[in-house]
Motif scaffolding. Structure first.
Motif, PDB file in Angstrom:
ATOM      1  N   ASN A 116       0.837  -1.200   0.000  1.00  0.00           N
ATOM      2  CA  ASN A 116       0.000   0.000   0.000  1.00  0.00           C
ATOM      3  C   ASN A 116       0.876   1.256   0.000  1.00  0.00           C
ATOM      4  N   ALA A 117       1.914   1.274   0.815  1.00  0.00           N
ATOM      5  CA  ALA A 117       2.807   2.433   0.860  1.00  0.00           C
ATOM      6  C   ALA A 117       3.495   2.646  -0.483  1.00  0.00           C
ATOM      7  N   THR A 118       3.882   1.561  -1.142  1.00  0.00           N
ATOM      8  CA  THR A 118       4.536   1.671  -2.449  1.00  0.00           C
ATOM      9  C   THR A 118       3.594   2.263  -3.487  1.00  0.00           C
ATOM     10  N   LEU A 119       2.348   1.783  -3.514  1.00  0.00           N
ATOM     11  CA  LEU A 119       1.377   2.305  -4.475  1.00  0.00           C
ATOM     12  C   LEU A 119       1.082   3.774  -4.199  1.00  0.00           C
ATOM     13  N   ARG A 120       0.928   4.127  -2.928  1.00  0.00           N
ATOM     14  CA  ARG A 120       0.696   5.535  -2.577  1.00  0.00           C
ATOM     15  C   ARG A 120       1.859   6.399  -3.069  1.00  0.00           C
ATOM     16  N   ALA A 121       3.075   5.950  -2.811  1.00  0.00           N
ATOM     17  CA  ALA A 121       4.246   6.731  -3.214  1.00  0.00           C
ATOM     18  C   ALA A 121       4.292   6.920  -4.724  1.00  0.00           C
ATOM     19  N   ALA A 122       4.021   5.844  -5.482  1.00  0.00           N
ATOM     20  CA  ALA A 122       4.101   5.921  -6.943  1.00  0.00           C
ATOM     21  C   ALA A 122       3.020   6.835  -7.516  1.00  0.00           C
ATOM     22  N   ALA A 123       1.772   6.676  -7.050  1.00  0.00           N
ATOM     23  CA  ALA A 123       0.678   7.462  -7.615  1.00  0.00           C
ATOM     24  C   ALA A 123       0.779   8.937  -7.233  1.00  0.00           C
ATOM     25  N   LEU A 124       1.084   9.216  -5.963  1.00  0.00           N
ATOM     26  CA  LEU A 124       1.219  10.615  -5.547  1.00  0.00           C
ATOM     27  C   LEU A 124       2.450  11.254  -6.186  1.00  0.00           C
ATOM     28  N   GLY A 125       3.513  10.474  -6.336  1.00  0.00           N
ATOM     29  CA  GLY A 125       4.699  10.990  -7.024  1.00  0.00           C
ATOM     30  C   GLY A 125       4.389  11.335  -8.474  1.00  0.00           C
ATOM     31  N   ALA A 126       3.543  10.528  -9.106  1.00  0.00           N
ATOM     32  CA  ALA A 126       3.161  10.804 -10.492  1.00  0.00           C
ATOM     33  C   ALA A 126       2.387  12.115 -10.597  1.00  0.00           C
ATOM     34  N   ILE A 127       1.581  12.430  -9.577  1.00  0.00           N
ATOM     35  CA  ILE A 127       0.873  13.718  -9.568  1.00  0.00           C
ATOM     36  C   ILE A 127       1.868  14.867  -9.560  1.00  0.00           C
TER      37      ILE A 127
END
Length: 407
Positions: free
Chosen positions: A91-102
């Motif tokens: 979950n932390a990895t997905l959050r980091a990737a998606a928010l980083g993409a923003i």
């Protein structure tokens, strides 16, 4: 001083060789998430066209939380049996990737409203599993006697972040922009993902005791204790939802006060919740079911002064008391799940529980939008407080009739 610290119920949690290494990452990530409470809405305001700003803010807030309900259902067959640290780490990895993409899209001037909402939704898909993973990790590493203090540590970290994060976000947005704050949040999730990976190495998936159909929702549906706890929690959170609509209208229209007064109410609630979270660990010797139901009853009673038109000072004090009473609820209810559910089924059950509960407050808020008009803001507050007390009374009567084993 050292003796007092070591005799604290929190000492076995913070001194645990694995949990002790995870906690700093949780603090950093929670602070980032506390900042994102402001940044997500502020960036939506910045991107949205003027006439539809309110709508897009609501959509962005919903996208950052509600898809976790779908994720809790859709990914069950793939994630069941996974250890807690792995679920929380993913979950932390997905959050980091998606928010980083923003943040990257914003920096490249390519962030549209559609892309923004989509990435927020993607970031939240595993949130229910991440929460389940954190509480499963506690059950995996600690004996039952330490579950409540450990749950309280997680709650206290979250409460601290909601008090400190928003004003810090305001300062950073003033100095930079909202996308930068979201980038910081992404970085904190990346730190947390690495922390889980290094602090708690994962083994092969455990074999769940039931089939995929039994996992999660099926296990709750066939267990009266778990089903009753889910219904109680959903009702408790649902009945608080209308406060988000009724409170500002009550303050503006009934009290003819400013937004500063509304801020004072929320600050008081947050401060009370922080104190209540710190006290939670000392409730370990209390029976969990009576304590959990007692929280519902006392919370409803603490909200009554708002609906009864008490003077503002008394109403703010009662709201602070409500925050202190509210704080232990998640810890005690999670401890009940941890003690009742077979360890191999715990992640699926907690993810199913989280998928349902994430809908409770938004649905209650929607209800508030419909009832505030005909009832009035103050009457809505009073009705919700009375209904919360009634919910606690019904739950107490059911538990007393069944006379379950002390828990």
């Amino acid at each position: 001083m050292s003796i007092g610290v070591r005799t604290s119920p929190y000492w076995p949690v913070v001194s645990h060789p694995k949990l002790g290494r995870v906690l700093p990452g949780l603090v950093v990530s929670a602070l980032g998430d506390g900042m994102s409470l402001v940044a997500v809405t502020w960036l939506a305001l910045q991107l949205a066209p003027g006439p539809h700003r309110g709508t897009w803010v609501a959509v962005a807030v919903a996208a950052y939380s509600l898809p976790s309900a779908a994720g809790g259902v859709l990914f069950g067959r793939f994630l069941r049996g996974r250890p807690g640290a792995q679920l929380a780490g993913w979950n932390a990895t997905l959050r980091a990737a998606a928010l980083g993409a923003i943040a990257v899209a914003y920096a490249l001037s390519g962030l549209t409203l559609g892309l923004y909402v989509t990435l927020l939704a993607v970031s939240s898909l595993l949130a229910a599993w991440g929460s389940a993973g954190r509480y499963t990790l506690i059950a995996e590493l600690l004996p039952p006697v330490h579950h409540l203090p450990a749950n309280a540590v997680l709650a206290t970290i979250a409460n601290f972040a909601t008090v400190v994060g928003p004003p810090l976000a305001g300062v950073l947005i003033g100095l930079t922009n909202a996308a930068t704050v979201i980038a910081i949040d992404a970085a904190t999730f990346a730190v947390l993902a690495v922390t889980y990976r290094l602090a708690v190495p994962t083994g092969p998936p455990a074999e769940a005791s039931g089939s995929s159909a039994r996992a999660g929702f099926g296990a709750i549906r066939t267990d009266r204790t778990l089903l009753g706890l889910l219904v109680l929690s959903f009702g408790f959170f649902f009945l608080f939802g209308p406060f988000y609509v009724a409170m500002p209208i009550h303050i503006a229209s009934d009290l003819h006060a400013s937004a500063t007064v509304l801020g004072a109410f929320y600050t008081a609630f947050g401060a009370g919740a922080l104190l209540g979270g710190l006290v939670t660990g000392y409730l370990s010797r209390w029976k969990l079911w009576p304590t959990t139901i007692g929280i519902v009853l006392a919370f409803g009673a603490a909200l009554l002064p708002l609906g009864l038109g008490a003077p503002t000072v008394l109403a703010v004090a009662s709201f602070a008391l409500a925050g202190a009473i509210w704080a232990p609820y998640m810890s005690t209810s999670m401890a009940l799940f941890q003690r009742t559910t077979p360890p191999a089924d715990l992640p699926q059950v907690l993810a199913a529980n989280g998928s349902v509960l994430v809908l409770a407050v938004p649905l209650g808020t929607v209800l508030g939008g419909f009832v505030v008009g005909p009832l009035g803001a103050r009457s809505t507050l009073l009705t919700c407080a009375a209904a919360t007390i009634a919910l606690g009374v019904v739950a107490a009567a059911i538990v007393a009739r069944r006379r379950p084993a002390a828990a």
